[in-house]
Design an enzyme around this catalytic site. Sequence first.
Site, PDB file in Angstrom:
ATOM      1  N   SER A 246      17.343  53.409 -36.282  1.00 34.11           N
ATOM      2  CA  SER A 246      18.102  53.689 -37.614  1.00 34.11           C
ATOM      3  C   SER A 246      18.352  55.718 -38.082  1.00 34.11           C
ATOM      4  O   SER A 246      16.731  55.766 -38.609  1.00 34.11           O
ATOM      5  CB  SER A 246      18.485  52.736 -38.464  1.00 34.11           C
ATOM      6  OG  SER A 246      18.397  51.447 -37.660  1.00 34.11           O
ATOM      7  N   SER A 284      20.615  51.202 -33.017  1.00 38.93           N
ATOM      8  CA  SER A 284      20.039  52.706 -34.392  1.00 38.93           C
ATOM      9  C   SER A 284      21.639  51.652 -34.688  1.00 38.93           C
ATOM     10  O   SER A 284      22.729  51.922 -34.659  1.00 38.93           O
ATOM     11  CB  SER A 284      20.426  53.472 -33.529  1.00 38.93           C
ATOM     12  OG  SER A 284      19.177  54.490 -34.127  1.00 38.93           O
ATOM     13  N   ASP A 286      23.347  54.036 -37.560  1.00 38.12           N
ATOM     14  CA  ASP A 286      23.133  55.498 -38.752  1.00 38.12           C
ATOM     15  C   ASP A 286      23.973  55.160 -38.571  1.00 38.12           C
ATOM     16  O   ASP A 286      25.584  55.790 -38.706  1.00 38.12           O
ATOM     17  CB  ASP A 286      23.528  56.671 -36.621  1.00 38.12           C
ATOM     18  CG  ASP A 286      21.982  56.372 -35.352  1.00 38.12           C
ATOM     19  OD1 ASP A 286      21.755  56.267 -36.271  1.00 38.12           O
ATOM     20  OD2 ASP A 286      22.929  55.602 -34.894  1.00 38.12           O
TER      21      ASP A 286
END
Length: 353
Positions: A246, A284, A286
């Site tokens: 992340s 992830s 983001d």
Amino acid sequence: MTSPTPHQDQTNPRARELGLAVGTLPPGPLNAVTDVPGVRVGHTTVRRPPDVHSGVTAVVPGEVSPYAPLPAGVFRGNGYGKLIGSTQIEELGQIETPVLLTSTLSAFRAADALVGWMLERPECRRTLSLNPVVGECNDGRLSDIRSRPVGEAEVRAALDGARGGPVAEGCVGGGTGLGALGFKAGMGTASRRFALEGRTVTVGALVQANFGGVLRVRGTPVTPADVGVRDGDGSGDGSGDAEIGSCVVVIATDAPLDARQLGRVARRAVFALARTGAGYGHGSGDYGLALATRRATGSPAADSSLDPLFEAVLDSTEEAVLNSLLAATTTTGVHGRTLHALPAGPLLARLGS
């Protein structure tokens, strides 16, 4: 060991000190998010080696509250994350609390602690609704994440200890147990100053870096094997844990922007991660979160004048990621897992510097 760490004497060189400055715009005096007037940062670091390497970071933009919100925007690059409070920012274009960055399974404790801290403030004595903002990254590779080591005491220490000045980077606060692009990483920051419609304004970036991909510096791929270290999986190719990560990027500015424009700014923060080699993998989270420390007192800046602002966001975010890597130190955590720091000398040799 739990320690408030609002500042540190930087022992590792930052990207700019190594001749790896990004872009042509000048930084602020500290090259940090705290160059933006009114922005304060505090870290609480929680270490109980070898099992716990965690913490929380607080970004406090002035005296923000439900009765004095600040304009804000948010952008989701890949949504495998828990950005608590994001939907209200999307809906209203405002932020009404400080921002916390911590470990995934501690995020909910942190949100509750932030609510309690806010309700005790005199300006919130009649508050009946509050939108805490908490971002997170998964530090489970190096820390016993299920123990949820960040609680009310740690959050309050970070908030109460937040101040201006130099910002600690690397293995501190919410970055203590993180790794990115095959290396040990953590917190990183940078800033830029530029002219916008006749006045000098500042943009500052703070990154919580924990994402997969292959590091790129000045367009050159840099794997752990390229600089003589092994990544956390021992593969040495920088590809390990591409799906576990992340990155939360907090952008602050004193530019006169409205919420819609801050959404555009938040997008650029996530776009900038691609410059560093981000993989934006399935697992992830983001996120870009942008806020303005100046409340609207007239018309916002014209959209046609924002190109230097976008450049500043891209450059400061990229440099903040590099700083998060260069400031970090090799860490061995739970189950004997090790993430190695990015060594400055071999990096420069790889780049031919």
